[in-house]
Design a protein around this motif. Structure first.
Motif, PDB file in Angstrom:
ATOM      1  N   ILE A  54       0.836  -1.202   0.000  1.00  6.17           N
ATOM      2  CA  ILE A  54       0.000   0.000   0.000  1.00  6.17           C
ATOM      3  C   ILE A  54       0.876   1.259   0.000  1.00  6.17           C
ATOM      4  N   GLN A  55       1.938   1.248   0.812  1.00  8.67           N
ATOM      5  CA  GLN A  55       2.853   2.392   0.810  1.00  8.67           C
ATOM      6  C   GLN A  55       3.469   2.594  -0.567  1.00  8.67           C
ATOM      7  N   TYR A  56       3.925   1.501  -1.192  1.00 12.80           N
ATOM      8  CA  TYR A  56       4.567   1.603  -2.499  1.00 12.80           C
ATOM      9  C   TYR A  56       3.589   2.083  -3.569  1.00 12.80           C
ATOM     10  N   ILE A  57       2.336   1.647  -3.489  1.00  6.40           N
ATOM     11  CA  ILE A  57       1.331   2.086  -4.463  1.00  6.40           C
ATOM     12  C   ILE A  57       1.110   3.588  -4.348  1.00  6.40           C
ATOM     13  N   HIS A  58       1.003   4.083  -3.122  1.00  5.41           N
ATOM     14  CA  HIS A  58       0.832   5.531  -2.922  1.00  5.41           C
ATOM     15  C   HIS A  58       2.040   6.293  -3.462  1.00  5.41           C
ATOM     16  N   LEU A  59       3.241   5.768  -3.229  1.00  2.32           N
ATOM     17  CA  LEU A  59       4.442   6.431  -3.720  1.00  2.32           C
ATOM     18  C   LEU A  59       4.494   6.417  -5.243  1.00  2.32           C
ATOM     19  N   ALA A  60       4.110   5.285  -5.846  1.00  2.00           N
ATOM     20  CA  ALA A  60       4.084   5.207  -7.308  1.00  2.00           C
ATOM     21  C   ALA A  60       3.121   6.240  -7.886  1.00  2.00           C
ATOM     22  N   ASP A  61       1.968   6.377  -7.260  1.00  2.00           N
ATOM     23  CA  ASP A  61       0.973   7.366  -7.679  1.00  2.00           C
ATOM     24  C   ASP A  61       1.561   8.771  -7.608  1.00  2.00           C
ATOM     25  N   ALA A  62       2.193   9.086  -6.484  1.00  2.00           N
ATOM     26  CA  ALA A  62       2.758  10.429  -6.302  1.00  2.00           C
ATOM     27  C   ALA A  62       3.864  10.701  -7.320  1.00  2.00           C
ATOM     28  N   HIS A  63       4.697   9.714  -7.583  1.00  2.00           N
ATOM     29  CA  HIS A  63       5.771   9.898  -8.562  1.00  2.00           C
ATOM     30  C   HIS A  63       5.211  10.154  -9.955  1.00  2.00           C
ATOM     31  N   MET A  64       4.165   9.433 -10.341  1.00  2.00           N
ATOM     32  CA  MET A  64       3.569   9.674 -11.653  1.00  2.00           C
ATOM     33  C   MET A  64       2.967  11.065 -11.733  1.00  2.00           C
ATOM     34  N   GLU A  65       2.343  11.498 -10.649  1.00  2.00           N
ATOM     35  CA  GLU A  65       1.763  12.839 -10.628  1.00  2.00           C
ATOM     36  C   GLU A  65       2.839  13.914 -10.799  1.00  2.00           C
ATOM     37  N   HIS A  66       4.069  13.612 -10.367  1.00  2.00           N
ATOM     38  CA  HIS A  66       5.180  14.568 -10.470  1.00  2.00           C
ATOM     39  C   HIS A  66       6.072  14.269 -11.678  1.00  2.00           C
TER      40      HIS A  66
END
Length: 234
Positions: A54-66
């Motif tokens: 779950i942590q990694y999924i949130h981080l992946a989402d944030a990285h794509m947004e940036h």
């Protein structure tokens, strides 16, 4: 520093919080049968895997947004490492005999693996990664098929799409392996403790996070099909 029994607590134990962690299982006197400890701990281990995913999924989402494509791919590869490992974690449940499994199952009350908060959160979050990914493609005027036609030209995006589709594939495979576990322990011609037929689990295996990516594979096959030699093999 010492614990309540006077035992010296090391820095490792304090940091990992081993005393608390190892007190989260039933005591020997509370177990419905000897293997209930195995059952309980394996499912606790699985929840820890899900928490990291779950942590990694949130981080992946944030990285794509940036617009951080490589960083997002790195996080998705971490998710996939856990999904590669989870079926083996649950395989350890198979050391329990079906008879003892039923003893444990009755001790669950109305509990069910379908209530796993970690699993259900991964199930919820998985599809949400498509929007930021699609935005990365749209801003570049690209489609998933464009990426697959020229993977070397769009290597970072291609690797991202590959990590996403592997996530989807691995999650489906994990769900299938869980069905096999249910089949092994309680059979599929029965119901869960919530009255849901075990056969209903099969529907979940067909659920896709990223149907557009799977369709792209078919589209690529159609696109390349005209180059196949249609002559029958001799």
């Amino acid at each position: 520093m010492s614990d309540s029994k006077g035992k010296v607590v090391t820095d490792y134990e304090k940091y990992i919080r081993t005393e608390e962690l190892l007190s989260l299982q039933k005591t020997e006197g509370e177990l419905a049968c000897q293997d209930e400890l195995t059952f309980q701990m394996i499912h606790q281990i699985a929840e820890l895997h899900f928490k990291l995913m779950i942590q990694y999924i949130h981080l992946a989402d944030a990285h794509m947004e940036h617009n951080e494509i490589e960083e997002a791919t790195s996080q998705l590869r971490r998710v996939n490492m856990h999904l590669d490992h989870l079926p083996n974690v649950f395989d350890m449940v198979k050391v329990i005999s079906p008879k003892d499994y039923h003893t444990i199952r009755l001790a669950l009350g109305q509990g069910s693996g379908q209530d796993s908060p970690g699993f259900n959160e991964v199930l919820r979050l998985g599809p949400t990664l498509w929007d930021p990914c699609e935005k990365l493609l749209t801003t570049r005027g690209l489609s998933p098929l464009d990426i697959h036609k020229n993977p070397d030209e769009h290597r970072a995006l291609f690797d991202l799409l590959q990590a996403l589709i592997r996530f989807d594939e691995n999650f489906q495979s994990f769900r299938h392996s869980h069905i096999q576990l249910v089949r092994r322990m309680i059979g599929l011609n029965t119901q869960s403790l919530k009255g849901i037929p075990a056969q209903a689990l099969k529907r979940g295996v067909k659920y896709e996070f990223y149907p557009k990516l799977w369709q792209t594979i078919s589209d690529l096959t159609d696109w390349t099909g005209s180059s196949y030699d249609a002559k029958p093999l001799e």
